[in-house]
Design a protein around this motif. Structure first.
Motif, PDB file in Angstrom:
ATOM      1  N   ILE A  45      45.596  32.722  30.437  1.00 29.91           N
ATOM      2  CA  ILE A  45      45.353  33.986  31.124  1.00 29.91           C
ATOM      3  C   ILE A  45      44.209  34.704  30.399  1.00 29.91           C
ATOM      4  CG2 ILE A  45      46.322  36.168  31.917  1.00 29.91           C
ATOM      5  CD1 ILE A  45      47.835  33.764  33.092  1.00 29.91           C
ATOM      6  N   VAL A  46      43.126  34.925  31.104  1.00 28.68           N
ATOM      7  CA  VAL A  46      41.960  35.629  30.563  1.00 28.68           C
ATOM      8  C   VAL A  46      42.024  37.053  31.109  1.00 28.68           C
ATOM      9  CG1 VAL A  46      39.448  35.655  30.362  1.00 28.68           C
ATOM     10  CG2 VAL A  46      40.664  33.462  30.544  1.00 28.68           C
ATOM     11  N   THR A  47      42.299  37.997  30.234  1.00 30.75           N
ATOM     12  CA  THR A  47      42.607  39.369  30.639  1.00 30.75           C
ATOM     13  C   THR A  47      41.429  40.316  30.449  1.00 30.75           C
ATOM     14  OG1 THR A  47      44.890  38.944  29.935  1.00 30.75           O
ATOM     15  CG2 THR A  47      44.281  41.237  30.336  1.00 30.75           C
ATOM     16  N   ASP A  48      41.010  40.926  31.536  1.00 36.42           N
ATOM     17  CA  ASP A  48      40.031  42.033  31.549  1.00 36.42           C
ATOM     18  C   ASP A  48      38.682  41.719  30.909  1.00 36.42           C
ATOM     19  OD1 ASP A  48      41.677  43.716  32.992  1.00 36.42           O
ATOM     20  OD2 ASP A  48      42.552  44.632  31.217  1.00 36.42           O
ATOM     21  N   MET A  49      38.259  40.481  30.948  1.00 28.91           N
ATOM     22  CA  MET A  49      36.971  40.135  30.346  1.00 28.91           C
ATOM     23  C   MET A  49      35.801  40.351  31.302  1.00 28.91           C
ATOM     24  SD  MET A  49      37.458  39.570  27.223  1.00 28.91           S
ATOM     25  CE  MET A  49      35.821  38.980  26.801  1.00 28.91           C
ATOM     26  N   ILE A  50      36.074  40.551  32.581  1.00 31.53           N
ATOM     27  CA  ILE A  50      35.016  40.899  33.533  1.00 31.53           C
ATOM     28  C   ILE A  50      34.926  42.421  33.480  1.00 31.53           C
ATOM     29  CG2 ILE A  50      34.174  40.677  35.894  1.00 31.53           C
ATOM     30  CD1 ILE A  50      34.739  37.985  34.311  1.00 31.53           C
ATOM     31  N   ASN A  51      33.982  42.912  32.686  1.00 31.10           N
ATOM     32  CA  ASN A  51      33.999  44.310  32.300  1.00 31.10           C
ATOM     33  C   ASN A  51      32.569  44.834  32.182  1.00 31.10           C
ATOM     34  OD1 ASN A  51      34.512  46.761  30.724  1.00 31.10           O
ATOM     35  ND2 ASN A  51      36.477  45.838  30.201  1.00 31.10           N
ATOM     36  N   THR A  52      32.353  46.055  32.633  1.00 31.33           N
ATOM     37  CA  THR A  52      31.034  46.687  32.501  1.00 31.33           C
ATOM     38  C   THR A  52      30.906  47.454  31.194  1.00 31.33           C
ATOM     39  OG1 THR A  52      31.785  48.684  33.620  1.00 31.33           O
ATOM     40  CG2 THR A  52      30.773  46.947  35.004  1.00 31.33           C
ATOM     41  N   TYR A  53      32.018  47.666  30.504  1.00 28.84           N
ATOM     42  CA  TYR A  53      32.066  48.422  29.254  1.00 28.84           C
ATOM     43  C   TYR A  53      31.482  49.823  29.438  1.00 28.84           C
ATOM     44  CZ  TYR A  53      33.550  44.001  27.477  1.00 28.84           C
ATOM     45  OH  TYR A  53      34.247  42.845  27.304  1.00 28.84           O
ATOM     46  N   ASP A  54      31.795  50.384  30.578  1.00 31.16           N
ATOM     47  CA  ASP A  54      31.379  51.749  30.906  1.00 31.16           C
ATOM     48  C   ASP A  54      32.622  52.631  30.900  1.00 31.16           C
ATOM     49  OD1 ASP A  54      29.930  53.949  31.748  1.00 31.16           O
ATOM     50  OD2 ASP A  54      30.066  53.402  33.872  1.00 31.16           O
ATOM     51  N   HIS A  55      33.238  52.751  29.722  1.00 40.23           N
ATOM     52  CA  HIS A  55      34.440  53.570  29.587  1.00 40.23           C
ATOM     53  C   HIS A  55      34.476  54.186  28.194  1.00 40.23           C
ATOM     54  CE1 HIS A  55      36.308  50.174  27.438  1.00 40.23           C
ATOM     55  NE2 HIS A  55      35.865  49.417  28.428  1.00 40.23           N
ATOM     56  N   ALA A  56      35.360  55.132  28.011  1.00 41.95           N
ATOM     57  CA  ALA A  56      35.390  55.960  26.798  1.00 41.95           C
ATOM     58  C   ALA A  56      35.524  55.165  25.502  1.00 41.95           C
ATOM     59  CB  ALA A  56      36.516  56.988  26.898  1.00 41.95           C
ATOM     60  N   ASP A  57      36.306  54.096  25.501  1.00 41.68           N
ATOM     61  CA  ASP A  57      36.560  53.343  24.272  1.00 41.68           C
ATOM     62  C   ASP A  57      35.624  52.150  24.066  1.00 41.68           C
ATOM     63  OD1 ASP A  57      38.712  54.970  23.500  1.00 41.68           O
ATOM     64  OD2 ASP A  57      40.084  53.846  24.799  1.00 41.68           O
ATOM     65  N   ALA A  58      34.640  51.988  24.939  1.00 42.01           N
ATOM     66  CA  ALA A  58      33.780  50.803  24.895  1.00 42.01           C
ATOM     67  C   ALA A  58      33.064  50.640  23.558  1.00 42.01           C
ATOM     68  CB  ALA A  58      32.774  50.841  26.030  1.00 42.01           C
ATOM     69  N   TYR A  79      42.190  34.292  35.617  1.00 40.63           N
ATOM     70  CA  TYR A  79      41.595  35.559  35.207  1.00 40.63           C
ATOM     71  C   TYR A  79      42.402  36.672  35.854  1.00 40.63           C
ATOM     72  CZ  TYR A  79      37.514  33.140  33.384  1.00 40.63           C
ATOM     73  OH  TYR A  79      36.684  32.336  32.642  1.00 40.63           O
ATOM     74  N   VAL A  80      42.869  37.603  35.049  1.00 38.79           N
ATOM     75  CA  VAL A  80      43.563  38.781  35.571  1.00 38.79           C
ATOM     76  C   VAL A  80      42.739  39.965  35.089  1.00 38.79           C
ATOM     77  CG1 VAL A  80      45.702  40.077  35.723  1.00 38.79           C
ATOM     78  CG2 VAL A  80      45.783  37.589  35.422  1.00 38.79           C
ATOM     79  N   ASN A  81      42.218  40.705  36.031  1.00 36.60           N
ATOM     80  CA  ASN A  81      41.229  41.707  35.674  1.00 36.60           C
ATOM     81  C   ASN A  81      41.461  43.032  36.368  1.00 36.60           C
ATOM     82  OD1 ASN A  81      38.536  40.914  34.121  1.00 36.60           O
ATOM     83  ND2 ASN A  81      38.182  42.786  35.278  1.00 36.60           N
ATOM     84  N   ASP A  82      41.197  44.078  35.623  1.00 34.46           N
ATOM     85  CA  ASP A  82      41.253  45.431  36.163  1.00 34.46           C
ATOM     86  C   ASP A  82      40.222  45.559  37.283  1.00 34.46           C
ATOM     87  OD1 ASP A  82      41.074  48.306  36.492  1.00 34.46           O
ATOM     88  OD2 ASP A  82      41.945  48.474  34.494  1.00 34.46           O
ATOM     89  N   ASN A  83      40.555  46.354  38.284  1.00 40.38           N
ATOM     90  CA  ASN A  83      39.600  46.589  39.367  1.00 40.38           C
ATOM     91  C   ASN A  83      38.767  47.846  39.141  1.00 40.38           C
ATOM     92  OD1 ASN A  83      41.304  48.707  39.998  1.00 40.38           O
ATOM     93  ND2 ASN A  83      41.651  48.070  42.103  1.00 40.38           N
ATOM     94  N   TRP A 127      38.723  49.891  44.854  1.00 38.38           N
ATOM     95  CA  TRP A 127      39.759  49.347  45.721  1.00 38.38           C
ATOM     96  C   TRP A 127      39.221  48.486  46.856  1.00 38.38           C
ATOM     97  CZ3 TRP A 127      44.227  48.961  43.732  1.00 38.38           C
ATOM     98  CH2 TRP A 127      44.622  49.876  42.743  1.00 38.38           C
ATOM     99  N   ARG A 128      37.973  48.546  47.131  1.00 32.09           N
ATOM    100  CA  ARG A 128      37.407  47.708  48.192  1.00 32.09           C
ATOM    101  C   ARG A 128      36.683  46.484  47.633  1.00 32.09           C
ATOM    102  NH1 ARG A 128      36.934  52.927  50.322  1.00 32.09           N
ATOM    103  NH2 ARG A 128      38.060  53.103  52.271  1.00 32.09           N
ATOM    104  N   SER A 129      36.698  46.326  46.331  1.00 32.31           N
ATOM    105  CA  SER A 129      35.955  45.227  45.722  1.00 32.31           C
ATOM    106  C   SER A 129      36.787  43.949  45.664  1.00 32.31           C
ATOM    107  CB  SER A 129      35.495  45.613  44.320  1.00 32.31           C
ATOM    108  OG  SER A 129      36.604  45.833  43.491  1.00 32.31           O
ATOM    109  N   GLN A 130      36.099  42.845  45.586  1.00 34.90           N
ATOM    110  CA  GLN A 130      36.695  41.525  45.424  1.00 34.90           C
ATOM    111  C   GLN A 130      36.233  40.983  44.072  1.00 34.90           C
ATOM    112  OE1 GLN A 130      37.444  39.168  48.489  1.00 34.90           O
ATOM    113  NE2 GLN A 130      37.735  40.859  49.885  1.00 34.90           N
ATOM    114  N   HIS A 131      36.825  39.862  43.664  1.00 39.93           N
ATOM    115  CA  HIS A 131      36.485  39.360  42.334  1.00 39.93           C
ATOM    116  C   HIS A 131      35.004  39.021  42.193  1.00 39.93           C
ATOM    117  CE1 HIS A 131      37.096  35.390  44.184  1.00 39.93           C
ATOM    118  NE2 HIS A 131      36.411  34.912  43.181  1.00 39.93           N
TER     119      HIS A 131
END
Length: 183
Positions: A10-23, A53-57, A61-65
């Motif tokens: 399980i690859v968790t949340d690696m598809i990421n833009t790193y555009d968040h507070a803790d990045a 891959y299990v990833n945050d959206n 809500w209208r996006s696909q992987h």
């Protein structure tokens, strides 16, 4: 029926833009974890182990992987995504909260494939990895966490989370090069 010796990575949340507070705090740990994550993905692909891959959206809500991947790869931190991008054989589950199981079809998917053991990798150790390990444990799945293939925001909390997973959930905490990581 689940087979306790059949594993999935399980690859968790690696598809990421790193555009968040803790990045800023997270990215150095991601860079250190990337070789271990890549090693596990390559081994799983080579051995025929399912890669999911299990990833945050990220609230899209209208996006696909494919759109999530394209957005991350076109961003300024594509170098953290490209090495672990899904191939055509990988499965993809979108999640909206911390646990890979919360309101997702993952438990059903694992059941359909007869998977009884999950190997957790990705981010964030003290959040999504910890909560996912707990949810896997209460679903009677065997859990393995590759300590060098998970990234953290706070090192002290990540260390505590790994100890909790091992002690309280019976998770195996191993290195990504451990020959028995997939069972």
């Amino acid at each position: 029926m689940r087979n306790p010796s059949k594993a999935a990575l399980i690859v968790t949340d690696m598809i990421n833009t790193y555009d968040h507070a803790d990045a800023r705090l997270l990215m150095p740990s991601v860079r250190r974890a990337l070789p271990g994550i890549r090693r596990l993905i390559e081994r799983a692909r080579h051995d025929g182990t399912d890669v999911i891959y299990v990833n945050d959206n990220f609230g899209r809500w209208r996006s696909q992987h494919d759109e999530l991947l394209e957005t991350a790869l076109s961003g300024p931190h594509a170098d953290l995504v490209e090495p672990v991008r899904p191939d055509d054989d990988a499965m993809f589950v979108v999640k909206a909260r911390h646990s890979i199981f919360y309101e997702t079809p993952l438990a059903y998917l694992l059941s359909q494939y007869g998977i009884g053991r999950i190997v957790l990798t990705g981010q964030v150790t003290e959040q999504c990895i910890l909560y996912s390990a707990l949810d896997a444990h209460i679903r009677h799945l065997k859990v393995t966490v590759a300590r060098d293939a998970v990234a953290h925001i706070h090192e002290d909390l990540a260390s505590a989370a790994l100890r909790m997973m091992e002690r309280n959930m019976g998770a195996e905490i191993v290195a990504s090069e451990d020959p028995g990581v997939f069972g």
